[in-house]
Design an enzyme around this catalytic site. Sequence first.
Site, mmCIF file in Angstrom:
data_model
loop_
_atom_site.group_PDB
_atom_site.id
_atom_site.type_symbol
_atom_site.label_atom_id
_atom_site.label_comp_id
_atom_site.label_asym_id
_atom_site.label_seq_id
_atom_site.Cartn_x
_atom_site.Cartn_y
_atom_site.Cartn_z
ATOM 1 N N TYR A 123 44.292 35.388 35.739
ATOM 2 C CA TYR A 123 44.770 34.435 34.740
ATOM 3 C C TYR A 123 46.205 34.770 34.351
ATOM 4 C CZ TYR A 123 39.939 32.954 33.896
ATOM 5 O OH TYR A 123 38.666 32.466 34.028
ATOM 6 N N TYR A 172 36.750 37.236 40.328
ATOM 7 C CA TYR A 172 37.429 38.436 39.840
ATOM 8 C C TYR A 172 36.414 39.406 39.234
ATOM 9 C CZ TYR A 172 37.181 35.836 35.400
ATOM 10 O OH TYR A 172 36.759 35.121 34.307
ATOM 11 N N HIS A 231 37.200 26.606 33.524
ATOM 12 C CA HIS A 231 36.770 26.330 32.154
ATOM 13 C C HIS A 231 37.175 24.902 31.778
ATOM 14 C CE1 HIS A 231 35.927 30.605 31.293
ATOM 15 N NE2 HIS A 231 36.945 30.833 32.105
ATOM 16 N N HIS A 284 35.404 29.814 39.031
ATOM 17 C CA HIS A 284 35.018 28.827 38.021
ATOM 18 C C HIS A 284 36.246 28.271 37.327
ATOM 19 C CE1 HIS A 284 35.349 32.652 35.834
ATOM 20 N NE2 HIS A 284 35.659 31.932 34.768
ATOM 21 N N ARG A 325 32.819 37.773 38.466
ATOM 22 C CA ARG A 325 32.625 36.387 38.060
ATOM 23 C C ARG A 325 32.766 35.478 39.262
ATOM 24 N NH1 ARG A 325 32.883 33.743 33.703
ATOM 25 N NH2 ARG A 325 31.078 32.942 34.780
#
Length: 245
Positions: free
Chosen positions: A114, A153, A168, A166, A163
């Site tokens: 991110y 990640y 959000h 995905h 994870r």
Amino acid sequence: MQDSDNQRFVPRDRNWHPPAYAPGYKTSVPRSPNQALVSLQHPSRSELTGPRFEALRLGPHDNDLLMNYREGQGQDGLPIGERIVMFGRVVDQFGKPVPHTLVEMWQANAGGRYRHKKDGYLAPLDPNFGGVGRCLTDAQGWYHFRTVRPGPYPWPNDPNSWRPAHIHVSVMGPAIATRLITQMYFEGDPLIPRCPIVQTLGDPEAVDTLTGRLDMARSRPMDYLAYRFDIVTRGALQTYFENQG
């Protein structure tokens, strides 16, 4: 989200959502309530009404993550990664569209990182990718984003927890107080059933509502794959929302 006046009220199925205390999802334990919840029986007018998004002025590339960050930073390259389109409809439990509502999304880059100061994953940042976008649903509840497929990640839940890939998603609804947050996984990802967060959902159908489906008919040859992710706000077929757990 409001039901149609001529439709019956369908109460929320509390078993659809995970328990507030889920030891397997370790970082959630300090956030779980240790006292009885308080029910707000008489919300104020400000909690029931909010900004009308029809007049919200969006930039030409607010829903195009291939373009919106590089332009703001004066870059002239494109993000690295598998190009995809994420699209779908926001509807209520009876299939009625939720028009002109704000849909926001954020995600990791193709390497699984991110653009956030607290993300310490060793994957590199992409100089041409910011990872955020927004759009308004049209009169029939449709929304659309162009982006890259995010990478999985690691995270420190267990010695080797990862994870799944995905995205959000936030749906505002008629007011800020009705904002709902969920996430879309990708069909066929083997990390989905291994994820401790996903494992808090006891009903496989709830997990299914979080899965974007590959749509080859909407994909563009030599350009991008398309994933359809419909968001149902209430009722038996509702999408699982993180802030309703």
